[in-house]
Design a protein around this motif. Structure first.
Motif, PDB file in Angstrom:
ATOM      1  N   ALA A   1       0.823  -1.216  -0.093  1.00  0.00           N
ATOM      2  CA  ALA A   1       0.112   0.141   0.099  1.00  0.00           C
ATOM      3  C   ALA A   1       0.957   1.216  -0.067  1.00  0.00           C
ATOM      4  O   ALA A   1       1.882   1.322   0.627  1.00  0.00           O
ATOM      5  N   ASN A   2       0.529   2.392  -0.553  1.00  0.00           N
ATOM      6  CA  ASN A   2       1.031   3.473  -0.713  1.00  0.00           C
ATOM      7  C   ASN A   2       0.182   4.906  -0.122  1.00  0.00           C
ATOM      8  O   ASN A   2      -0.756   4.981  -1.036  1.00  0.00           O
ATOM      9  N   LEU A   3       0.260   5.087   1.053  1.00  0.00           N
ATOM     10  CA  LEU A   3      -0.581   5.835   1.946  1.00  0.00           C
ATOM     11  C   LEU A   3      -0.158   6.968   2.828  1.00  0.00           C
ATOM     12  O   LEU A   3       0.954   6.808   3.280  1.00  0.00           O
ATOM     13  N   VAL A   4      -0.821   8.146   2.552  1.00  0.00           N
ATOM     14  CA  VAL A   4      -0.485   9.065   3.558  1.00  0.00           C
ATOM     15  C   VAL A   4      -1.674   9.877   4.058  1.00  0.00           C
ATOM     16  O   VAL A   4      -2.476  10.004   3.453  1.00  0.00           O
ATOM     17  N   LEU A   5      -1.880   9.551   5.465  1.00  0.00           N
ATOM     18  CA  LEU A   5      -3.030   9.942   6.306  1.00  0.00           C
ATOM     19  C   LEU A   5      -2.596  11.472   6.924  1.00  0.00           C
ATOM     20  O   LEU A   5      -1.639  11.319   7.789  1.00  0.00           O
ATOM     21  N   ILE A   6      -3.323  12.240   6.786  1.00  0.00           N
ATOM     22  CA  ILE A   6      -3.185  13.852   7.436  1.00  0.00           C
ATOM     23  C   ILE A   6      -4.163  14.212   8.343  1.00  0.00           C
ATOM     24  O   ILE A   6      -5.214  14.592   8.166  1.00  0.00           O
ATOM     25  N   ASP A   7      -3.812  14.332   9.838  1.00  0.00           N
ATOM     26  CA  ASP A   7      -4.741  15.005  10.921  1.00  0.00           C
ATOM     27  C   ASP A   7      -6.054  14.179  10.767  1.00  0.00           C
ATOM     28  O   ASP A   7      -7.036  14.770  11.150  1.00  0.00           O
ATOM     29  N   ASN A   8      -5.986  12.962  10.517  1.00  0.00           N
ATOM     30  CA  ASN A   8      -7.378  12.109  10.542  1.00  0.00           C
ATOM     31  C   ASN A   8      -8.404  12.704   9.637  1.00  0.00           C
ATOM     32  O   ASN A   8      -9.742  12.241   9.896  1.00  0.00           O
ATOM     33  N   GLN A   9      -7.756  13.465   8.635  1.00  0.00           N
ATOM     34  CA  GLN A   9      -8.942  14.269   7.849  1.00  0.00           C
ATOM     35  C   GLN A   9      -8.546  14.078   6.275  1.00  0.00           C
ATOM     36  O   GLN A   9      -9.516  13.964   5.549  1.00  0.00           O
ATOM     37  N   ILE A  10      -7.415  13.912   5.855  1.00  0.00           N
ATOM     38  CA  ILE A  10      -7.001  13.952   4.539  1.00  0.00           C
ATOM     39  C   ILE A  10      -6.327  12.626   4.321  1.00  0.00           C
ATOM     40  O   ILE A  10      -5.362  12.069   4.921  1.00  0.00           O
ATOM     41  N   LEU A  11      -6.501  12.048   3.097  1.00  0.00           N
ATOM     42  CA  LEU A  11      -6.156  10.655   2.793  1.00  0.00           C
ATOM     43  C   LEU A  11      -5.482  10.914   1.251  1.00  0.00           C
ATOM     44  O   LEU A  11      -6.217  11.332   0.360  1.00  0.00           O
ATOM     45  N   TRP A  12      -4.211  10.615   1.215  1.00  0.00           N
ATOM     46  CA  TRP A  12      -3.584  10.173  -0.068  1.00  0.00           C
ATOM     47  C   TRP A  12      -3.358   9.023  -0.517  1.00  0.00           C
ATOM     48  O   TRP A  12      -2.831   8.156   0.513  1.00  0.00           O
ATOM     49  N   GLU A  13      -3.731   8.231  -1.648  1.00  0.00           N
ATOM     50  CA  GLU A  13      -3.535   6.985  -1.880  1.00  0.00           C
ATOM     51  C   GLU A  13      -3.232   6.926  -3.398  1.00  0.00           C
ATOM     52  O   GLU A  13      -3.524   7.656  -3.998  1.00  0.00           O
ATOM     53  N   GLY A  14      -2.415   5.956  -3.767  1.00  0.00           N
ATOM     54  CA  GLY A  14      -2.430   5.711  -5.037  1.00  0.00           C
ATOM     55  C   GLY A  14      -1.151   4.613  -5.474  1.00  0.00           C
ATOM     56  O   GLY A  14      -0.686   3.686  -4.681  1.00  0.00           O
ATOM     57  N   SER A  15      -0.660   4.717  -6.906  1.00  0.00           N
ATOM     58  CA  SER A  15       0.416   3.828  -7.237  1.00  0.00           C
ATOM     59  C   SER A  15       1.531   3.876  -6.980  1.00  0.00           C
ATOM     60  O   SER A  15       2.502   3.065  -7.130  1.00  0.00           O
ATOM     61  N   MET A  16       2.029   4.955  -6.118  1.00  0.00           N
ATOM     62  CA  MET A  16       3.350   5.324  -6.123  1.00  0.00           C
ATOM     63  C   MET A  16       3.752   5.402  -4.652  1.00  0.00           C
ATOM     64  O   MET A  16       3.117   5.659  -3.845  1.00  0.00           O
ATOM     65  N   ASN A  17       4.848   5.279  -4.293  1.00  0.00           N
ATOM     66  CA  ASN A  17       5.667   5.493  -2.968  1.00  0.00           C
ATOM     67  C   ASN A  17       5.652   6.938  -2.830  1.00  0.00           C
ATOM     68  O   ASN A  17       6.411   7.388  -3.604  1.00  0.00           O
ATOM     69  N   PHE A  18       5.126   7.671  -1.882  1.00  0.00           N
ATOM     70  CA  PHE A  18       5.106   8.907  -1.983  1.00  0.00           C
ATOM     71  C   PHE A  18       6.446   9.399  -1.379  1.00  0.00           C
ATOM     72  O   PHE A  18       6.706  10.823  -1.557  1.00  0.00           O
ATOM     73  N   LEU A  19       7.487   8.647  -0.954  1.00  0.00           N
ATOM     74  CA  LEU A  19       8.726   9.111  -0.428  1.00  0.00           C
ATOM     75  C   LEU A  19       9.675   8.607  -1.278  1.00  0.00           C
ATOM     76  O   LEU A  19      11.033   8.799  -1.044  1.00  0.00           O
ATOM     77  N   LEU A  20       9.516   8.336  -2.453  1.00  0.00           N
ATOM     78  CA  LEU A  20      10.137   7.978  -3.709  1.00  0.00           C
ATOM     79  C   LEU A  20       9.975   8.781  -4.862  1.00  0.00           C
ATOM     80  O   LEU A  20       8.663   9.133  -5.078  1.00  0.00           O
ATOM     81  N   PRO A  21      10.679   8.797  -5.944  1.00  0.00           N
ATOM     82  CA  PRO A  21      10.683   9.557  -6.950  1.00  0.00           C
ATOM     83  C   PRO A  21       9.555   8.622  -7.977  1.00  0.00           C
ATOM     84  O   PRO A  21       9.377   7.517  -7.784  1.00  0.00           O
ATOM     85  N   PRO A  22       8.700   9.239  -8.636  1.00  0.00           N
ATOM     86  CA  PRO A  22       7.913   8.434  -9.692  1.00  0.00           C
ATOM     87  C   PRO A  22       8.462   7.584 -10.296  1.00  0.00           C
ATOM     88  O   PRO A  22       9.673   7.946 -11.097  1.00  0.00           O
ATOM     89  N   GLN A  23       8.150   6.348 -10.726  1.00  0.00           N
ATOM     90  CA  GLN A  23       8.777   5.278 -11.495  1.00  0.00           C
ATOM     91  C   GLN A  23       8.280   5.314 -12.961  1.00  0.00           C
ATOM     92  O   GLN A  23       8.631   4.727 -13.928  1.00  0.00           O
ATOM     93  N   GLY A  24       7.243   6.289 -13.241  1.00  0.00           N
ATOM     94  CA  GLY A  24       6.634   6.147 -14.590  1.00  0.00           C
ATOM     95  C   GLY A  24       5.224   6.902 -14.640  1.00  0.00           C
ATOM     96  O   GLY A  24       5.199   7.975 -14.013  1.00  0.00           O
ATOM     97  N   ASP A  25       4.487   6.537 -15.443  1.00  0.00           N
ATOM     98  CA  ASP A  25       2.914   7.093 -15.195  1.00  0.00           C
ATOM     99  C   ASP A  25       2.418   6.643 -14.036  1.00  0.00           C
ATOM    100  O   ASP A  25       2.141   5.243 -13.837  1.00  0.00           O
ATOM    101  N   GLU A  26       2.032   7.604 -13.018  1.00  0.00           N
ATOM    102  CA  GLU A  26       1.413   7.142 -11.747  1.00  0.00           C
ATOM    103  C   GLU A  26       0.095   7.828 -11.652  1.00  0.00           C
ATOM    104  O   GLU A  26      -0.035   8.671 -12.175  1.00  0.00           O
ATOM    105  N   HIS A  27      -0.736   7.474 -10.548  1.00  0.00           N
ATOM    106  CA  HIS A  27      -1.985   8.063 -10.343  1.00  0.00           C
ATOM    107  C   HIS A  27      -1.906   8.162  -9.027  1.00  0.00           C
ATOM    108  O   HIS A  27      -1.838   7.114  -8.149  1.00  0.00           O
ATOM    109  N   VAL A  28      -2.539   9.125  -8.164  1.00  0.00           N
ATOM    110  CA  VAL A  28      -2.873   9.333  -6.932  1.00  0.00           C
ATOM    111  C   VAL A  28      -4.113  10.130  -6.523  1.00  0.00           C
ATOM    112  O   VAL A  28      -4.546  10.781  -7.511  1.00  0.00           O
ATOM    113  N   ARG A  29      -4.792   9.687  -5.629  1.00  0.00           N
ATOM    114  CA  ARG A  29      -6.042  10.322  -5.193  1.00  0.00           C
ATOM    115  C   ARG A  29      -5.833  10.951  -3.793  1.00  0.00           C
ATOM    116  O   ARG A  29      -5.333  10.299  -2.673  1.00  0.00           O
TER     117      ARG A  29
END
Length: 237
Positions: A190-218
């Motif tokens: 899983a690639n997730l970042v949760l902020i202040d119990n209110q904001i959720l980032w999720e997607g195909s990329m590791n948020f702490l590494l550079p993109p590996q190609g075409d990525e999508h995050v929500r």
């Protein structure tokens, strides 16, 4: 309410007033110098505040019923596909907003790609006041430092930062612990970042590494969504 929230509320309330006064979409866009994407955001903002949104404001009369049938009855069609079926006379952003509103969704959610997410993601981290949780398969020093100021700043403000990862660089691990960041071993794709119990980032990329190609995050703003993900993945500090 902060100044930015006040400006956003002022924008959508004025746009709603113009629509109720009978102004056409084209004249509102021209007079306010806004795009369909911004209009879509205003519609969602007003809906979330409890205001009624009329499809007639943003859909041409001759195709209004057809578009609404697609929006409400054809979940298999994407907003882009629906837009193409009416020769682009209604932009995907407007269709997406009307679908969200018609489904009664009460939270804001938006997709980004590897080149458009960074500024919003950076601002969310910098604005954290209580907690940041990151789930990543691995963490390397040269890349996490891109956001180090936000993580360390929150720790200094007595907030909590936790990294759930199966692999952390040996050169980085001790310095993270010394900085007060909680490290929890978790082997996950899983690639997730949760902020202040209110904001959720999720997607195909590791948020702490550079993109590996075409990525999508929500990015989603929803306490319920965050709590569901926390429970599902056991993400508690």
């Amino acid at each position: 309410m902060n100044q930015e929230s006040k400006r956003e509320r002022s924008s959508w309330t004025r746009v709603f007033e113009l629509f109720r006064d009978g102004q056409r979409l084209e004249s509102v866009m021209s007079g306010w110098r806004v795009t369909e994407e911004q209009i879509a955001e205003y519609l969602i903002a007003g809906h979330r505040a409890g205001e009624k949104v009329e499809p007639a404001w943003v859909l041409p009369p001759k195709i209004r019923d057809r578009v609404m049938e697609f929006i409400q009855g054809r979940a298999d069609l994407s907003p882009t596909q629906i837009s193409s079926m009416v020769q682009g006379r209604v932009k995907p952003a407007i269709i997406r907003a009307l679908r969200q509103i018609s489904q009664g969704m009460s939270f804001d959610t938006r997709l980004y790609n590897e080149s458009t997410f960074f500024e919003k993601f950076h601002d969310d981290l910098a604005g954290a006041t209580r907690e940041i949780i990151v789930v990543a398969s691995e963490i390397k020093g040269q890349h996490w430092r891109k956001h180090a100021a936000a993580f360390l700043g929150l720790v200094r403000r007595e907030g909590q930062v936790g990294f759930f990862s199966g692999r952390i660089s040996e050169l980085l691990e001790d310095s993270l612990r010394d900085a007060g960041i909680v490290l929890i071993e978790k082997h996950s794709h899983a690639n997730l970042v949760l902020i202040d119990n209110q904001i959720l980032w999720e997607g195909s990329m590791n948020f702490l590494l550079p993109p590996q190609g075409d990525e999508h995050v929500r990015r989603s703003e929803s306490r319920l969504q965050v709590e569901e993900v926390k429970d599902l993945n056991d993400l508690f500090l």
